[in-house]
Design an enzyme around this catalytic site. Sequence first.
Site, PDB file in Angstrom:
ATOM      1  N   VAL A 238       0.859  -1.197   0.000  1.00 14.59           N
ATOM      2  CA  VAL A 238       0.000   0.000   0.000  1.00 14.59           C
ATOM      3  C   VAL A 238       0.891   1.242   0.000  1.00 14.59           C
ATOM      4  O   VAL A 238       1.702   1.438   0.904  1.00 14.59           O
ATOM      5  CB  VAL A 238      -0.952   0.001   1.219  1.00 14.59           C
ATOM      6  CG1 VAL A 238      -2.074  -1.000   1.004  1.00 14.59           C
ATOM      7  CG2 VAL A 238      -0.222  -0.308   2.525  1.00 14.59           C
ATOM      8  N   GLU A 239       0.730   2.054  -1.044  1.00 17.94           N
ATOM      9  CA  GLU A 239       1.539   3.270  -1.199  1.00 17.94           C
ATOM     10  C   GLU A 239       0.883   4.173  -2.239  1.00 17.94           C
ATOM     11  O   GLU A 239      -0.037   3.760  -2.945  1.00 17.94           O
ATOM     12  CB  GLU A 239       2.967   2.911  -1.612  1.00 17.94           C
ATOM     13  CG  GLU A 239       3.043   2.056  -2.892  1.00 17.94           C
ATOM     14  CD  GLU A 239       4.462   1.638  -3.231  1.00 17.94           C
ATOM     15  OE1 GLU A 239       5.308   2.536  -3.398  1.00 17.94           O
ATOM     16  OE2 GLU A 239       4.724   0.423  -3.325  1.00 17.94           O
ATOM     17  N   TYR A 240       1.380   5.396  -2.326  1.00 20.06           N
ATOM     18  CA  TYR A 240       0.943   6.291  -3.395  1.00 20.06           C
ATOM     19  C   TYR A 240       1.805   6.013  -4.617  1.00 20.06           C
ATOM     20  O   TYR A 240       3.014   5.794  -4.516  1.00 20.06           O
ATOM     21  CB  TYR A 240       1.091   7.752  -2.976  1.00 20.06           C
ATOM     22  CG  TYR A 240       0.250   8.151  -1.791  1.00 20.06           C
ATOM     23  CD1 TYR A 240      -1.112   7.888  -1.762  1.00 20.06           C
ATOM     24  CD2 TYR A 240       0.819   8.823  -0.703  1.00 20.06           C
ATOM     25  CE1 TYR A 240      -1.886   8.278  -0.680  1.00 20.06           C
ATOM     26  CE2 TYR A 240       0.039   9.216   0.381  1.00 20.06           C
ATOM     27  CZ  TYR A 240      -1.312   8.934   0.382  1.00 20.06           C
ATOM     28  OH  TYR A 240      -2.079   9.322   1.463  1.00 20.06           O
TER      29      TYR A 240
END
Length: 353
Positions: A238-240
């Site tokens: 989960v990350e941008y």
Amino acid sequence: MRFTTVSAILLACAALASCASRSGMDEILAPGPSSETTSSIARPNSPVPTADIKSELRAAPAPQMAMAAPMQEPSFPETESFAGPQPSMPVMPMPAAMPTAKPAIMTPAEKPVIRKAAIVRGEVFARRFRDAKPINFGRATSPKQLAVHGVDVSRWQGDIDWDKLRSQGANFAYIKATDGGDHLDPMFKKNWREANEAGLRRGAYHFFYWCRTAGEQADWFIRNVPKVAGALPPVIDVEYNGESSCTRRPSREKVLEKMKVFMDKLERHYGQRPVIYTAPDFYRDNLKGEFLDYSFWLRAVAQHPGKVYPGRKWVFWQYSGSGLSHGVAGRIDLNAFHGSEEDWHDWVADKSS
């Protein structure tokens, strides 16, 4: 010579006795076919011819025979190994019943010793990677101080020589499997198989899309990543990502909700609680103080995780995105396990499927 009446009577009785004796011997020597059969011999369909034994005996003198006491006919075990008439077998006398021997009693010293199989632990190779952009983390906090190192890979590493990569210090590998709800990394199956053949501990990771439902993404991952013994826990990344077609940034509450749905579904299927991979900005906005009972894999390529993620316990540290190694043509992400070699073996035994 004159015969008296008494002599005539005696001669007649002797003749009659001779006839009776010959008739009884003929009956004994010429019995009819037996009606007894065993289940191993099938009775033939055609009648069994009989020889005229009486006429043969009359043609030749009868041999002197000693009559033995009658013996019990032995029984044969039931079998279907052959069929049809078989040649007659001589009847052998049955031995007298032997006394039953008492079973041997095993003393405590003679009891077999059952030993548990030793748990096989893979050899840990020392770190021999180089870095195109090395960072000085400080002697006390350098990843070089950690005993167990590994890599994470995707299609961008191309064809990998896993045996060489293993010898360079890659003891584990997290392999890119899926994105969103419909994308499979084209190198996943090959990397998954060959990493295992080279002796690395392997796990699969999923890049989470915020534009797809969590359930769809979990189903897609489960469809493509096999459930196998010895695999490391699955990872949710989960990350941008500004390069992704999905640029949506949901609220913190929505992020936590969607992650929980995804992770719960994977945990039910694989029997392992997923590991959470994240980067500093995403962690700051969404994960600080959350999921305290999950293992974290933290990206920190400029400073030690203790400074970037204060107070957060972690299991894996991604300390470089510019690693160099024999076995890979380009750059590769380098990671380290937080603990000693013994800690690594214990963690794998506890968390592997």
